[in-house]
Design a protein around this motif. Sequence first.
Motif, short mmCIF file in Angstrom:
data_model
loop_
_atom_site.label_atom_id
_atom_site.label_comp_id
_atom_site.label_asym_id
_atom_site.label_seq_id
_atom_site.Cartn_x
_atom_site.Cartn_y
_atom_site.Cartn_z
N UNK A 117 0.83 -1.20 0.00
CA UNK A 117 0.00 0.00 0.00
C UNK A 117 0.87 1.26 0.00
N UNK A 118 1.89 1.28 0.82
CA UNK A 118 2.80 2.43 0.89
C UNK A 118 3.57 2.58 -0.42
N UNK A 119 3.99 1.47 -1.00
CA UNK A 119 4.84 1.48 -2.19
C UNK A 119 6.21 0.93 -1.84
N UNK A 120 6.64 -0.12 -2.54
CA UNK A 120 7.93 -0.72 -2.22
C UNK A 120 9.08 0.26 -2.45
N UNK A 121 8.94 1.14 -3.45
CA UNK A 121 9.98 2.13 -3.71
C UNK A 121 10.07 3.14 -2.58
N UNK A 122 8.91 3.52 -2.03
CA UNK A 122 8.90 4.46 -0.91
C UNK A 122 9.53 3.80 0.32
N UNK A 123 9.14 2.56 0.58
CA UNK A 123 9.70 1.85 1.74
C UNK A 123 11.20 1.65 1.58
N UNK A 124 11.67 1.38 0.38
CA UNK A 124 13.11 1.22 0.15
C UNK A 124 13.84 2.53 0.41
N UNK A 125 13.30 3.64 -0.07
CA UNK A 125 13.95 4.94 0.14
C UNK A 125 14.04 5.27 1.62
N UNK A 126 12.98 4.99 2.37
CA UNK A 126 13.00 5.25 3.81
C UNK A 126 14.02 4.34 4.50
N UNK A 127 14.02 3.06 4.10
CA UNK A 127 14.95 2.12 4.71
C UNK A 127 16.40 2.53 4.45
N UNK A 128 16.68 2.97 3.25
CA UNK A 128 18.06 3.40 2.92
C UNK A 128 18.47 4.59 3.78
N UNK A 129 17.54 5.53 3.97
CA UNK A 129 17.85 6.69 4.81
C UNK A 129 18.08 6.27 6.26
#
Length: 282
Positions: free
Chosen positions: A234-246
């Motif tokens: 729902x959030x978006x895997x790309x969004x979750x990846x960007x947050x995780x990287x940060x």
Amino acid sequence: MGPKIVGVIGGGRMGAGIAQVFAAIGAGVTVVESSADAVAAARDRLATGLRRAHERGKLDGEPAEVLDRVVFVTEVAALPRDAELVVEAVPEVIALKLDVLTAAEQAVGDAAVLATNTSSLSITEIGAALERPQTFLGMHFFNPVPASTLIEVVSAPATAQATTRRALEWVHALGKTEVLVKDSPGFATSRLGVLLGLEAIRMLEEGVADAESIDRAMELGYRHPMGPLRSTDLVGLDVRLAIAEYLHRTLGERFAPPALLREKVARGELGRKSGQGFYTWD
């Protein structure tokens, strides 16, 4: 108690939802998008959201009447000078957020509150680029905005108490509940939510269980309304990846993104918005 004039920068799913909830309580809203095509898409997104809210009995008034309170523009400079609140809801790229917020600061009056909808980036770092950091804070809305009852209000050391008080009044005017947190990477919600989501992805990667079983375990065992893998879709895997990287850069190895998450994003499997993530979506 709600603001009468609001600006929203970005008309994607989050931005359209933010515009919808403020327009629904009577505010005049100006939505900034990047092009005429993006404006048309944002208008359709908002109209659909209003229609669905009306069908569920969650909207006072007719959808068309509420939509008439919303103006769409293609330049940040076109924000109303007398806006009381401007919320940016652009992608999680700090340079982009700095660009639109510094432009917004020039477009509106000195008393306006500027807010970022970031789910993880430093409020302190963003505010340091502004001329008036005392009128800046984080207002982290949740997806889908009209249905969610939570807004995470994030104050930085430079945020004035009066700015925070105004933000809390607006949260209450929207009929939502706040959690007030100090600026820290990932705040409260993203830090906890991402950590759970990453561990669920690792479990799937290791073959511990399938996606539905992992989600069902959290839904039934811990009363989560939605499991961590469906939530990631729902959030978006790309969004979750960007947050995780940060968070990986700022908080360490426990936030290292799993290989499976990187692989899915590289294949364009971004979740609901692409039709495929950990689940298949219509």
